[in-house]
Write a protein that holds these residues in place. Structure first.
Motif, PDB file in Angstrom:
ATOM      1  N   ALA A 249       0.837  -1.202   0.000  1.00 41.76           N
ATOM      2  CA  ALA A 249       0.000   0.000   0.000  1.00 41.76           C
ATOM      3  C   ALA A 249       0.870   1.249   0.000  1.00 41.76           C
ATOM      4  O   ALA A 249       0.583   2.225  -0.711  1.00 41.76           O
ATOM      5  CB  ALA A 249      -0.927  -0.001   1.217  1.00 41.76           C
ATOM      6  N   ASN A 250       1.931   1.225   0.779  1.00 41.55           N
ATOM      7  CA  ASN A 250       2.848   2.363   0.826  1.00 41.55           C
ATOM      8  C   ASN A 250       3.516   2.592  -0.525  1.00 41.55           C
ATOM      9  O   ASN A 250       3.696   3.739  -0.961  1.00 41.55           O
ATOM     10  CB  ASN A 250       3.904   2.136   1.916  1.00 41.55           C
ATOM     11  N   ASN A 251       3.840   1.500  -1.204  1.00 38.50           N
ATOM     12  CA  ASN A 251       4.502   1.610  -2.510  1.00 38.50           C
ATOM     13  C   ASN A 251       3.608   2.245  -3.568  1.00 38.50           C
ATOM     14  O   ASN A 251       4.113   2.766  -4.571  1.00 38.50           O
ATOM     15  CB  ASN A 251       4.956   0.226  -2.995  1.00 38.50           C
ATOM     16  N   CYS A 252       2.303   2.194  -3.360  1.00 37.64           N
ATOM     17  CA  CYS A 252       1.381   2.783  -4.338  1.00 37.64           C
ATOM     18  C   CYS A 252       1.522   4.299  -4.408  1.00 37.64           C
ATOM     19  O   CYS A 252       1.205   4.906  -5.438  1.00 37.64           O
ATOM     20  CB  CYS A 252      -0.060   2.414  -3.997  1.00 37.64           C
ATOM     21  N   GLY A 253       1.972   4.922  -3.311  1.00 37.03           N
ATOM     22  CA  GLY A 253       2.222   6.360  -3.325  1.00 37.03           C
ATOM     23  C   GLY A 253       0.995   7.224  -3.554  1.00 37.03           C
ATOM     24  O   GLY A 253       1.090   8.314  -4.126  1.00 37.03           O
ATOM     25  N   TYR A 254      -0.174   6.767  -3.091  1.00 35.19           N
ATOM     26  CA  TYR A 254      -1.388   7.555  -3.283  1.00 35.19           C
ATOM     27  C   TYR A 254      -1.270   8.953  -2.678  1.00 35.19           C
ATOM     28  O   TYR A 254      -1.780   9.929  -3.232  1.00 35.19           O
ATOM     29  CB  TYR A 254      -2.591   6.856  -2.640  1.00 35.19           C
ATOM     30  N   ASP A 255      -0.626   9.030  -1.499  1.00 32.36           N
ATOM     31  CA  ASP A 255      -0.578  10.317  -0.787  1.00 32.36           C
ATOM     32  C   ASP A 255       0.388  11.319  -1.406  1.00 32.36           C
ATOM     33  O   ASP A 255       0.458  12.476  -0.967  1.00 32.36           O
ATOM     34  CB  ASP A 255      -0.238  10.100   0.695  1.00 32.36           C
ATOM     35  N   SER A 256       1.138  10.911  -2.409  1.00 29.32           N
ATOM     36  CA  SER A 256       2.047  11.844  -3.079  1.00 29.32           C
ATOM     37  C   SER A 256       1.466  12.372  -4.390  1.00 29.32           C
ATOM     38  O   SER A 256       2.089  13.186  -5.067  1.00 29.32           O
ATOM     39  CB  SER A 256       3.400  11.160  -3.357  1.00 29.32           C
ATOM     40  N   LYS A 257       0.277  11.906  -4.737  1.00 31.22           N
ATOM     41  CA  LYS A 257      -0.355  12.332  -5.986  1.00 31.22           C
ATOM     42  C   LYS A 257      -1.158  13.617  -5.768  1.00 31.22           C
ATOM     43  O   LYS A 257      -1.894  13.741  -4.798  1.00 31.22           O
ATOM     44  CB  LYS A 257      -1.275  11.223  -6.520  1.00 31.22           C
TER      45      LYS A 257
ATOM     46  N   THR B  26       1.268  17.358   4.391  1.00 34.60           N
ATOM     47  CA  THR B  26       0.443  17.281   3.187  1.00 34.60           C
ATOM     48  C   THR B  26       0.021  15.842   2.915  1.00 34.60           C
ATOM     49  O   THR B  26      -1.147  15.546   2.630  1.00 34.60           O
ATOM     50  CB  THR B  26       1.209  17.835   1.971  1.00 34.60           C
ATOM     51  N   GLU B  27       0.983  14.932   2.996  1.00 28.37           N
ATOM     52  CA  GLU B  27       0.693  13.515   2.740  1.00 28.37           C
ATOM     53  C   GLU B  27      -0.257  12.955   3.798  1.00 28.37           C
ATOM     54  O   GLU B  27      -1.137  12.127   3.489  1.00 28.37           O
ATOM     55  CB  GLU B  27       1.982  12.709   2.719  1.00 28.37           C
ATOM     56  N   PHE B  28      -0.102  13.406   5.049  1.00 32.48           N
ATOM     57  CA  PHE B  28      -1.007  12.969   6.115  1.00 32.48           C
ATOM     58  C   PHE B  28      -2.446  13.344   5.795  1.00 32.48           C
ATOM     59  O   PHE B  28      -3.377  12.535   5.952  1.00 32.48           O
ATOM     60  CB  PHE B  28      -0.583  13.594   7.453  1.00 32.48           C
ATOM     61  N   LEU B  29      -2.644  14.579   5.349  1.00 37.90           N
ATOM     62  CA  LEU B  29      -3.997  15.046   5.020  1.00 37.90           C
ATOM     63  C   LEU B  29      -4.590  14.253   3.862  1.00 37.90           C
ATOM     64  O   LEU B  29      -5.786  13.925   3.864  1.00 37.90           O
ATOM     65  CB  LEU B  29      -3.966  16.536   4.673  1.00 37.90           C
ATOM     66  N   ARG B  30      -3.766  13.941   2.882  1.00 36.25           N
ATOM     67  CA  ARG B  30      -4.278  13.166   1.749  1.00 36.25           C
ATOM     68  C   ARG B  30      -4.671  11.757   2.174  1.00 36.25           C
ATOM     69  O   ARG B  30      -5.674  11.207   1.709  1.00 36.25           O
ATOM     70  CB  ARG B  30      -3.231  13.111   0.633  1.00 36.25           C
ATOM     71  N   ARG B  31      -3.882  11.148   3.055  1.00 36.34           N
ATOM     72  CA  ARG B  31      -4.226   9.796   3.531  1.00 36.34           C
ATOM     73  C   ARG B  31      -5.563   9.821   4.277  1.00 36.34           C
ATOM     74  O   ARG B  31      -6.404   8.935   4.103  1.00 36.34           O
ATOM     75  CB  ARG B  31      -3.118   9.250   4.436  1.00 36.34           C
ATOM     76  N   ALA B  32      -5.744  10.849   5.100  1.00 37.30           N
ATOM     77  CA  ALA B  32      -7.014  10.981   5.816  1.00 37.30           C
ATOM     78  C   ALA B  32      -8.160  11.201   4.837  1.00 37.30           C
ATOM     79  O   ALA B  32      -9.266  10.670   5.013  1.00 37.30           O
ATOM     80  CB  ALA B  32      -6.925  12.143   6.806  1.00 37.30           C
ATOM     81  N   TYR B  33      -7.891  11.958   3.792  1.00 35.59           N
ATOM     82  CA  TYR B  33      -8.916  12.272   2.796  1.00 35.59           C
ATOM     83  C   TYR B  33      -9.358  11.019   2.042  1.00 35.59           C
ATOM     84  O   TYR B  33     -10.545  10.846   1.737  1.00 35.59           O
ATOM     85  CB  TYR B  33      -8.358  13.313   1.824  1.00 35.59           C
ATOM     86  N   LEU B  34      -8.432  10.132   1.738  1.00 32.06           N
ATOM     87  CA  LEU B  34      -8.764   8.909   1.009  1.00 32.06           C
ATOM     88  C   LEU B  34      -9.855   8.118   1.715  1.00 32.06           C
ATOM     89  O   LEU B  34     -10.771   7.586   1.082  1.00 32.06           O
ATOM     90  CB  LEU B  34      -7.520   8.019   0.867  1.00 32.06           C
ATOM     91  N   PHE B  35      -9.767   8.047   3.046  1.00 34.67           N
ATOM     92  CA  PHE B  35     -10.662   7.192   3.821  1.00 34.67           C
ATOM     93  C   PHE B  35     -11.874   7.919   4.409  1.00 34.67           C
ATOM     94  O   PHE B  35     -12.902   7.283   4.663  1.00 34.67           O
ATOM     95  CB  PHE B  35      -9.894   6.559   4.988  1.00 34.67           C
ATOM     96  N   THR B  36     -11.748   9.225   4.678  1.00 30.72           N
ATOM     97  CA  THR B  36     -12.781   9.855   5.506  1.00 30.72           C
ATOM     98  C   THR B  36     -13.384  11.124   4.925  1.00 30.72           C
ATOM     99  O   THR B  36     -14.046  11.877   5.641  1.00 30.72           O
ATOM    100  CB  THR B  36     -12.213  10.175   6.913  1.00 30.72           C
ATOM    101  N   ASN B  37     -13.171  11.409   3.659  1.00 31.07           N
ATOM    102  CA  ASN B  37     -13.818  12.596   3.094  1.00 31.07           C
ATOM    103  C   ASN B  37     -15.319  12.369   3.005  1.00 31.07           C
ATOM    104  O   ASN B  37     -15.789  11.240   2.853  1.00 31.07           O
ATOM    105  CB  ASN B  37     -13.228  12.946   1.722  1.00 31.07           C
ATOM    106  N   ILE B  38     -16.073  13.457   3.123  1.00 31.39           N
ATOM    107  CA  ILE B  38     -17.534  13.355   3.090  1.00 31.39           C
ATOM    108  C   ILE B  38     -18.087  14.013   1.829  1.00 31.39           C
ATOM    109  O   ILE B  38     -19.207  14.530   1.818  1.00 31.39           O
ATOM    110  CB  ILE B  38     -18.172  13.981   4.353  1.00 31.39           C
ATOM    111  N   GLU B  39     -17.303  13.980   0.761  1.00 28.35           N
ATOM    112  CA  GLU B  39     -17.733  14.555  -0.514  1.00 28.35           C
ATOM    113  C   GLU B  39     -18.985  13.835  -1.021  1.00 28.35           C
ATOM    114  O   GLU B  39     -19.100  12.614  -0.919  1.00 28.35           O
ATOM    115  CB  GLU B  39     -16.626  14.424  -1.559  1.00 28.35           C
ATOM    116  N   THR B  40     -19.909  14.609  -1.567  1.00 31.11           N
ATOM    117  CA  THR B  40     -21.119  14.019  -2.160  1.00 31.11           C
ATOM    118  C   THR B  40     -21.269  14.403  -3.624  1.00 31.11           C
ATOM    119  O   THR B  40     -22.064  13.776  -4.339  1.00 31.11           O
ATOM    120  CB  THR B  40     -22.378  14.482  -1.398  1.00 31.11           C
ATOM    121  N   ASP B  41     -20.531  15.416  -4.060  1.00 31.19           N
ATOM    122  CA  ASP B  41     -20.601  15.853  -5.451  1.00 31.19           C
ATOM    123  C   ASP B  41     -19.988  14.778  -6.349  1.00 31.19           C
ATOM    124  O   ASP B  41     -18.803  14.435  -6.209  1.00 31.19           O
ATOM    125  CB  ASP B  41     -19.848  17.170  -5.613  1.00 31.19           C
TER     126      ASP B  41
END
Length: 561
Positions: free
Chosen positions: A311-319, A359-374
């Motif tokens: 999962a770490n190797n995927c680098g999602y939080d750096s995108k 920045t990467e911490f915020l993105r990781r949190a966003y992946l799992f817990t954002n409440i976007e509905t749009d």
């Protein structure tokens, strides 16, 4: 005593602290919590039907270590009302039909001296009207099966037939030298659905009731992770599903055991109840633990869990995300996250806003817990995190949508780029011979043509759909002139087509993708086997593409037609 036993059990499912006695195998069956967290597998229903409806035969469940084979045997026997005995290697049980069924819990655990005699006896049992259900890792099974035969040629032929049965994985009964055998290769069966069902089991209310009276509840990161996961279940479910499918489609299929370890670790972080202390809440968030982080700092010790490292190797939080402006610049935490997560982030920001990794911490949190509905925002998120074609691929893969002309046009544009070097609005795609250098040659020999209207994408049920009857899955195939090609249009290939269409030429194509491209080109070439003495070339010029037709006359002179 609060919830120490259950938290200790969760920690026994991963190997972060080398304390992995259960690990979702035979040891796990003994535990009082096993039934509560066990995920029912569709394959068990198929095997159950085979033991009740098919003629006597040997069912062999094979695959990689950690694929959940033992748990499947447990589920099958439980459905038959038979008590599973994990500590006994070989047991004979009476089926409801009155016939005998021999269960070999793990053939690989039997000593090398006994393997041949055990397998030989098992293979002969169907001849007497009885069944055999055995679990075996692939290598020991193939080698031992060959040793049942005396002559070298017969031995090798039997091993090849067994391997072919594994590869076909149709679930049908095959006769190999009078032995009736059904080999099911679990390693080729889709298991990505497991993650969400397992997390649902882990966080169910009845297993956490004892936490209510615990004096550490207010600052316990384990309980907090459970509450946040439960509050954000839909988004957690979506991301886990997309992540594990992404890995599988890129040749990194995880076993049930690997996923179990990661999902258990992301809740506890390896801490038992007596080790929980007052720390800043953001540090041991499950969104950090899933990727091997503590707060903003990577914890390399977590990489002992293979799935965490992948999962770490995927680098999602750096995108970079199109949502970055709202998260990183405008800091709209209340609008982007739920109340609990927003408060945790706001508290942590005071000390961490300007340090490396925030920045990467915020993105990781966003992946799992954002409440976007749009829907547009969500679509952009998945394009930015994964790829533009990913959501469309999932719709087709899951049978939620049918292939459209737009999907076929993507393939046509990509094929035009591959063969000619440019996208074309023409109704015909020339198949050319050219040097593979990433740059289109000015003059190319045409070996055939494809009519764009004859190219379609069709969906075909995958082989493992037979074993997961309630979880349909489809593969994408290319149909040319109503003739279906063997090559599969995989996700990496679809993403590559999207890049070609947009003029992006990759010089570092992985071997798996390269093989898929060459296989597709080889099949397309076979569709255009033309022995005519005329031949055509195309010349790429600034003003466009010019086609030139030539023929070899009787006098040996080449003339333009």
């Amino acid at each position: 005593m609060y919830n120490e036993e259950y938290i200790s059990y969760i920690n026994s499912l991963h190997n972060y602290n080398a304390q992995n006695p259960n690990s979702y195998g035979e040891k796990n069956v003994h535990n009082q919590f096993f039934k509560d967290v066990m995920v029912e597998v569709g394959l068990s229903k198929f095997i159950l039907n085979s033991l009740q409806s098919e003629e006597p035969h040997v069912i062999v469940l094979t695959g990689h270590a950690g694929d959940g084979k033992t748990s499947i045997m447990y589920q099958v026997l439980s459905e038959l009302g038979i008590a599973f005995e994990p500590d006994v290697k070989i047991c004979d049980y009476a089926l409801p039909s009155g016939r005998l069924c021999r269960c070999i819990k793990d053939f690989s655990e039997i000593s090398d001296e006994e393997k041949v005699s055990v397998l030989s006896e098992a293979m002969k049992m169907p001849m007497n009207g009885n069944y055999v259900f055995m679990v075996a890792n692939t290598g020991p099974l193939i080698n031992t099966f060959g040793n049942l035969f005396d002559e070298g040629d017969e031995r090798e032929r039997a091993k090849i037939e067994l391997i072919d049965s594994m590869d076909s994985n149709t679930g049908s009964i095959t006769e190999i030298n009078d032995y009736k055998i059904c080999v099911i290769n679990v390693a080729t069966v889709d298991n990505t659905y497991f993650a969400n069902q397992f997390v649902d089991k882990l966080i169910q209310d009845k297993l956490w009731e004892k936490c209510d009276g615990c004096p550490k509840k207010e600052y316990c990161h384990i309980n907090a992770n459970r509450e946040i996961i439960k509050a954000n279940r839909q988004r957690v479910n979506e991301f886990l599903n997309m992540h594990y499918i992404w890995l599988t489609e890129h040749g990194k299929r995880l076993t049930i055991r690997s996923m179990t370890e990661q999902l258990a670790y992301m809740i506890t972080g390896g801490f038992n109840c007596d080790e929980v202390s007052m720390v800043e809440k953001y540090k041991y968030l499950f969104s950090n633990l899933f990727f091997g982080y503590v707060g903003t700092v990577v914890n390399t010790k977590a990489f002992t869990i293979v799935a965490v490292k992948e999962a770490n190797n995927c680098g999602y939080d750096s995108k970079r995300l199109r949502s970055d402006e709202r998260i990183l610049v405008n800091r709209e935490y209340d609008k982007v996250f739920g109340k609990q997560m927003s408060q945790i982030i706001t508290d942590a920001e005071q000390k961490n806003a300007y340090i490396s990794g925030w920045t990467e911490f915020l993105r990781r949190a966003y992946l799992f817990t954002n409440i976007e509905t749009d829907e547009m925002v969500l679509a952009h998120n998945y394009e930015d995190i994964f790829s533009k074609q990913y959501r469309r691929y999932l719709q087709l893969r899951n049978g939620e949508s049918s292939p459209s002309r737009a999907d076929a046009n993507l393939v046509c544009d990509a094929l035009s780029m591959i063969y000619v070097g440019t996208t074309s609005n023409d109704s015909m795609i020339p198949l050319t011979l050219s040097r593979e250098a990433g740059i289109a040659q000015n003059v190319q020999l045409i070996t055939g043509t494809l009519m764009t209207k004859s190219i379609k994408i069709v969906l075909r049920p995958t082989k493992d759909s037979l074993f997961n009857s309630d979880k349909k899955r489809y593969s994408l195939k290319l149909e040319v002139n109503k003739e279906e090609l063997e090559s599969e249009i995989t996700l990496p290939l679809l993403n590559y087509f999207e890049e070609l269409k947009n003029g992006i030429i990759s010089t570092n194509v992985d071997p798996q993708l390269s093989h898929g491209i060459e296989s597709l080109k080889a099949e397309l070439s076979e569709l255009n086997d033309d022995s005519d003495e005329t031949f055509e070339m195309i010349i790429l010029r600034n003003s466009g593409v010019k086609a030139v037709s030539l023929e070899i006359a009787d006098d040996g002179i080449i003339r333009e037609l």
